[in-house]
Scaffold this motif. Structure first.
Motif, PDB file in Angstrom:
ATOM      1  N   GLU A  28       7.816   3.996   4.986  1.00 53.86           N
ATOM      2  CA  GLU A  28       6.641   4.855   5.116  1.00 53.86           C
ATOM      3  C   GLU A  28       6.764   6.143   4.307  1.00 53.86           C
ATOM      4  OE1 GLU A  28       7.275   2.318   8.697  1.00 53.86           O
ATOM      5  OE2 GLU A  28       8.536   3.772   7.683  1.00 53.86           O
ATOM      6  N   ARG A  29       7.972   6.468   3.803  1.00 57.68           N
ATOM      7  CA  ARG A  29       8.180   7.745   3.109  1.00 57.68           C
ATOM      8  C   ARG A  29       8.700   7.567   1.682  1.00 57.68           C
ATOM      9  NH1 ARG A  29      11.770  10.792   6.989  1.00 57.68           N
ATOM     10  NH2 ARG A  29      11.962  12.156   5.207  1.00 57.68           N
ATOM     11  N   LEU A  30       8.434   6.437   1.069  1.00 56.20           N
ATOM     12  CA  LEU A  30       8.973   6.161  -0.262  1.00 56.20           C
ATOM     13  C   LEU A  30       8.374   7.036  -1.367  1.00 56.20           C
ATOM     14  CD1 LEU A  30       9.257   2.275  -0.182  1.00 56.20           C
ATOM     15  CD2 LEU A  30      11.122   3.944  -0.121  1.00 56.20           C
ATOM     16  N   ALA A  64       5.120  -2.160   5.842  1.00 54.01           N
ATOM     17  CA  ALA A  64       5.324  -0.743   6.159  1.00 54.01           C
ATOM     18  C   ALA A  64       5.309   0.191   4.956  1.00 54.01           C
ATOM     19  CB  ALA A  64       6.654  -0.582   6.908  1.00 54.01           C
ATOM     20  N   SER A  65       5.376  -0.330   3.744  1.00 55.14           N
ATOM     21  CA  SER A  65       5.478   0.543   2.578  1.00 55.14           C
ATOM     22  C   SER A  65       4.249   1.431   2.423  1.00 55.14           C
ATOM     23  CB  SER A  65       5.664  -0.282   1.302  1.00 55.14           C
ATOM     24  OG  SER A  65       5.705   0.586   0.176  1.00 55.14           O
ATOM     25  N   SER A  66       4.514   2.707   2.183  1.00 51.92           N
ATOM     26  CA  SER A  66       3.429   3.647   1.902  1.00 51.92           C
ATOM     27  C   SER A  66       2.925   3.475   0.465  1.00 51.92           C
ATOM     28  CB  SER A  66       3.923   5.081   2.103  1.00 51.92           C
ATOM     29  OG  SER A  66       5.020   5.360   1.240  1.00 51.92           O
ATOM     30  N   LEU A  67       3.699   2.767  -0.345  1.00 51.70           N
ATOM     31  CA  LEU A  67       3.335   2.521  -1.741  1.00 51.70           C
ATOM     32  C   LEU A  67       2.815   1.100  -1.917  1.00 51.70           C
ATOM     33  CD1 LEU A  67       6.553   3.922  -3.478  1.00 51.70           C
ATOM     34  CD2 LEU A  67       4.400   5.122  -3.057  1.00 51.70           C
ATOM     35  N   PRO A  68       2.016   0.854  -2.951  1.00 53.19           N
ATOM     36  CA  PRO A  68       1.727  -0.533  -3.309  1.00 53.19           C
ATOM     37  C   PRO A  68       3.050  -1.239  -3.617  1.00 53.19           C
ATOM     38  CG  PRO A  68       0.304   0.972  -4.523  1.00 53.19           C
ATOM     39  CD  PRO A  68       1.343   1.809  -3.836  1.00 53.19           C
ATOM     40  N   GLY A  97       7.970   6.337  -7.249  1.00 49.32           N
ATOM     41  CA  GLY A  97       7.179   7.156  -6.334  1.00 49.32           C
ATOM     42  C   GLY A  97       5.723   6.758  -6.246  1.00 49.32           C
ATOM     43  N   LEU A  98       5.292   5.796  -7.089  1.00 53.06           N
ATOM     44  CA  LEU A  98       3.899   5.353  -7.097  1.00 53.06           C
ATOM     45  C   LEU A  98       3.743   3.891  -6.689  1.00 53.06           C
ATOM     46  CD1 LEU A  98       2.865   6.996 -10.497  1.00 53.06           C
ATOM     47  CD2 LEU A  98       2.429   7.871  -8.182  1.00 53.06           C
ATOM     48  N   THR A  99       4.681   3.043  -7.115  1.00 51.94           N
ATOM     49  CA  THR A  99       4.656   1.611  -6.815  1.00 51.94           C
ATOM     50  C   THR A  99       6.088   1.162  -6.570  1.00 51.94           C
ATOM     51  OG1 THR A  99       2.777   1.295  -8.321  1.00 51.94           O
ATOM     52  CG2 THR A  99       3.984  -0.677  -7.666  1.00 51.94           C
ATOM     53  N   LEU A 100       6.295   0.370  -5.538  1.00 54.55           N
ATOM     54  CA  LEU A 100       7.605  -0.209  -5.262  1.00 54.55           C
ATOM     55  C   LEU A 100       7.640  -1.605  -5.861  1.00 54.55           C
ATOM     56  CD1 LEU A 100      10.360  -0.119  -3.818  1.00 54.55           C
ATOM     57  CD2 LEU A 100       9.196  -1.089  -1.818  1.00 54.55           C
ATOM     58  N   GLY A 130      -0.214  -3.616   3.067  1.00 53.13           N
ATOM     59  CA  GLY A 130       0.196  -4.861   3.705  1.00 53.13           C
ATOM     60  C   GLY A 130      -0.600  -6.084   3.331  1.00 53.13           C
ATOM     61  N   SER A 131      -1.670  -5.928   2.562  1.00 52.78           N
ATOM     62  CA  SER A 131      -2.534  -7.057   2.211  1.00 52.78           C
ATOM     63  C   SER A 131      -2.365  -7.446   0.743  1.00 52.78           C
ATOM     64  CB  SER A 131      -4.004  -6.706   2.445  1.00 52.78           C
ATOM     65  OG  SER A 131      -4.232  -6.448   3.804  1.00 52.78           O
TER      66      SER A 131
END
Length: 151
Positions: A28-30, A64-68, A97-100, A130-131
């Protein structure tokens, strides 16, 4: 090439560049820079593709990722997969910091390939909140991968 970053059920484990201490950044904080729990140095953003060790970890990352999350389905024997790997490394650096960017070995996790109906590799899937929002098959240069992320 193996990433210095590892994924587990709770986040990405990031080694401190100053002292080497392993620090977990929650999914959630990536997008934020963390600090080392031992020496308080600034931790780098995740700037390399991260190998996914299990379906449970994949589900945790995706959900859970805050990033795409850009997922590369690949296999060691696949020539085009080996061609796209350095391109994904470039994109991971550019998108820190924008996409994982994560990698799923289809030989190690065949159930995930079946779940997402992967017919050919390399295959890229993009998840947001998540989608699943987009899919693309075949090796692409870094510029095309970035376009895929932002279309």
């Amino acid at each position: 090439m193996s990433s210095v970053f590892t994924a587990d059920l709770k986040g990405i484990v990031v080694p401190c560049p100053s002292c080497g201490q392993k620090n977990r950044i929650p999914y959630e904080r990536l997008a934020a820079h963390g600090t080392c729990g031992k020496c308080e140095a600034s931790l780098p953003l995740v700037h390399a593709p991260v190998d996914i060790p299990s379906t449970a970890v994949f589900n945790a990352v995706r959900g859970a990722s805050s990033l795409p999350v850009l997922v590369d389905f690949w296999a060691a024997w696949c020539g085009p997969c080996r061609m796209v790997a350095p391109q994904l490394e470039k994109v991971a650096e550019q998108e820190a910091g924008l996409t994982l960017i994560v990698k799923v070995n289809t030989e190690a996790l065949p159930g995930l390939s079946a779940q997402y109906n992967i017919q050919g590799i390399p295959a890229l899937l993009l998840f947001k909140n998540g989608s699943l929002v987009a899919e693309q098959a075949g090796a692409q240069p870094a510029s095309a991968i970035r376009e895929f992320i932002y279309r």
